[in-house]
Design an enzyme around this catalytic site. Structure first.
Site, mmCIF file in Angstrom:
data_model
loop_
_atom_site.group_PDB
_atom_site.id
_atom_site.type_symbol
_atom_site.label_atom_id
_atom_site.label_comp_id
_atom_site.label_asym_id
_atom_site.label_seq_id
_atom_site.Cartn_x
_atom_site.Cartn_y
_atom_site.Cartn_z
ATOM 1 N N ARG A 94 0.838 -1.194 0.000
ATOM 2 C CA ARG A 94 0.000 0.000 0.000
ATOM 3 C C ARG A 94 0.873 1.243 0.000
ATOM 4 N NH1 ARG A 94 0.297 4.042 2.672
ATOM 5 N NH2 ARG A 94 0.289 2.901 4.640
ATOM 6 N N PHE A 133 9.339 10.803 -3.528
ATOM 7 C CA PHE A 133 8.913 12.100 -2.994
ATOM 8 C C PHE A 133 9.876 12.466 -1.877
ATOM 9 C CE2 PHE A 133 6.111 14.800 -0.357
ATOM 10 C CZ PHE A 133 5.436 15.559 -1.301
ATOM 11 N N SER A 142 8.810 16.248 10.919
ATOM 12 C CA SER A 142 7.628 16.933 11.438
ATOM 13 C C SER A 142 7.660 18.436 11.227
ATOM 14 C CB SER A 142 7.464 16.632 12.938
ATOM 15 O OG SER A 142 7.180 15.256 13.134
ATOM 16 N N PHE A 240 2.333 19.714 1.307
ATOM 17 C CA PHE A 240 1.216 19.357 2.191
ATOM 18 C C PHE A 240 0.005 18.883 1.396
ATOM 19 C CE2 PHE A 240 2.611 22.224 5.951
ATOM 20 C CZ PHE A 240 3.509 21.254 6.340
ATOM 21 N N ASN A 244 -1.631 15.147 2.190
ATOM 22 C CA ASN A 244 -3.028 14.889 2.534
ATOM 23 C C ASN A 244 -3.620 13.795 1.655
ATOM 24 O OD1 ASN A 244 -3.405 16.621 4.743
ATOM 25 N ND2 ASN A 244 -3.713 18.392 3.396
ATOM 26 N N ARG A 247 -2.198 10.601 3.224
ATOM 27 C CA ARG A 247 -2.831 10.339 4.520
ATOM 28 C C ARG A 247 -4.224 9.746 4.336
ATOM 29 N NH1 ARG A 247 -0.930 16.179 7.072
ATOM 30 N NH2 ARG A 247 1.134 15.478 7.799
ATOM 31 N N GLU A 367 3.841 10.295 7.342
ATOM 32 C CA GLU A 367 2.669 11.131 6.990
ATOM 33 C C GLU A 367 2.042 11.767 8.232
ATOM 34 O OE1 GLU A 367 2.779 11.445 4.034
ATOM 35 O OE2 GLU A 367 3.323 9.568 3.096
ATOM 36 N N THR A 369 3.073 11.981 12.618
ATOM 37 C CA THR A 369 2.980 11.164 13.818
ATOM 38 C C THR A 369 1.648 11.410 14.525
ATOM 39 O OG1 THR A 369 3.971 12.865 15.208
ATOM 40 C CG2 THR A 369 5.477 11.308 14.129
ATOM 41 N N PHE A 387 2.186 24.235 17.847
ATOM 42 C CA PHE A 387 3.250 23.521 17.174
ATOM 43 C C PHE A 387 4.633 23.966 17.653
ATOM 44 C CE2 PHE A 387 -0.083 22.224 14.343
ATOM 45 C CZ PHE A 387 0.357 21.025 13.837
#
Length: 388
Positions: A94, A133, A142, A240, A244, A247, A367, A369, A387
């Site tokens: 996957r 990528f 992160s 990003f 997404n 994810r 993708e 944590t 953050f």
């Protein structure tokens, strides 16, 4: 598309459109016939079967959620179900589909010029070409705003310097989507992997994702032409937007690993006898199986809901974070409970559970944590940024 053991209680197929069921069954057949017969040996031997890549392309699974350029143009739920079925075999496969389709191909499809799309996407959709990528760096993934890889403009084009880590498929890829700091902020570049100064080294010593490839990548004065830049990507919104997409696939995919573990636990509970009867006839084991089933069904229902939102164009990053956080966290717990039910045999390759559990620890990390997704949701709830 689902396990007969699980379907006996809850019929998720009733919630699917006919086309979605066709995609799911095709993915399950591929996983059953082409991945499962060798996956335990491949995991043990750290072997990635690159010969399956064109077969995935022929099946339409690569970039299947994209339109044009040889891509299938399938719906979000269909794509998610393919991820679920492939991850029920192994997270590594996957992950391959995610890296190729949701990351590399999506970056080109979203942000590339028409010439870039025509050059790369048809071959990638067919599985003739492989992409990677390159975003995460050795210091961590992160905080991509802190990346140190640079792209410097000169009279002949761009010069890229720096390093990336945990880059899936880099050592077998034909093209890398590289994110680097420029004078105008973070930009994306299409870098052929045969470029002078590009070096990809598979990471050894992995106890997870052993049947797939992740690499350290070095860029030592790698030169690319001026038109290697992705014209539609400016700033971190570029990577990003691709993350997404990946994810979203994980929201479904992790539930595939969970289903595989639940199936193994149910079968073992019915056949393993202790104190003169199957362990599945005890209240403690039935309670575990019931709780595992409930979390699996909740996870798939959440995934389907997010898929419908995505198809309507209303899915938000915070909603994706809910799905990624929940699916992986619950899949890990299901795998752990399955290992308990299997007893000592649960740590052997006779069953897929420890392999899934080890792989899911990687899926939990990449993708975003758990903690990153908790911060995304905390910000959505309070309007306050924690953050930093």
């Amino acid at each position: 598309m689902h396990s007969p053991l699980v379907d006996a209680v809850f019929d998720l197929d009733a919630l699917l459109e006919p086309e979605e069921t066709v995609w799911a069954r095709a993915a399950r057949a591929f996983a059953t016939n082409r991945i499962l017969p060798t996956i335990e040996d491949d995991f043990e031997e750290k072997h990635f079967r690159a010969e399956l890549i064109p077969e995935l392309g022929a099946a339409g699974f690569l970039g299947m959620h994209l339109t044009g350029y040889g891509c299938a143009g399938a719906g979000a739920v269909s794509y998610g179900l393919v991820c679920l079925e492939l991850e029920a075999a192994d997270s590594g496969w996957r992950t391959f589909v995610s890296v190729q389709g949701s990351l590399a191909m999506s970056a080109i499809h979203k942000y590339g010029s028409e010439e870039q799309k025509q050059r790369w996407l048809p071959g990638m959709a067919a599985g003739r070409l492989v992409g990677c990528f390159a975003l995460t760096e050795p210091t961590g993934g992160s905080d991509p705003a802190a990346m140190t890889t640079t792209a410097t403009r000169d009279a002949d084009g761009w010069v890229i310097e720096g390093a990336k880590r945990w880059i899936g498929l880099a050592s077998i890829a034909d093209v890398a989507i590289v994110w680097a700091q420029t004078d105008a902020g973070v930009r994306g570049f299409l870098v052929p992997t045969d470029s002078v100064g590009f070096t990809a080294t598979p990471i050894g010593g992995k106890l997870s994702m052993r049947a797939s490839i992740q690499c350290d990548v070095r860029f030592d004065a790698v030169r690319v032409p001026a038109d290697a830049i992705l014209p539609g990507a400016a700033g971190l919104a570029g990577p990003f937007g691709c993350l997404n997409e990946a994810r979203f696939g994980i929201v479904f995919g992790a539930m595939g690993a969970a289903r595989s573990c639940l199936d193994a636990a149910i079968l073992r509970a019915k056949t393993r006898e202790v104190f003169g009867k199957p362990i599945g006839a005890t209240q403690l084991i039935q309670a575990k199986l019931a709780d595992m089933l409930v979390e699996y069904e909740k996870g798939v229902l959440l995934a389907l809901h997010l898929g419908r939102l995505k198809e309507r164009g209303t899915l938000t990053p915070a909603q994706i974070s809910i799905g990624k956080l929940n699916s992986v966290r619950e899949a890990i717990q299901i795998a752990r409970e399955a290992r308990v039910i299997l007893g000592g045999d649960g740590i052997t390759s006779e069953f897929p559970v420890m392999r899934h559990l080890a792989n899911l620890e990687s899926v939990r990390t990449y993708e975003g944590t758990d903690e990153i997704h908790q911060l995304v949701l905390g910000r959505a709830l309070t309007g306050l940024n924690a953050f930093s």
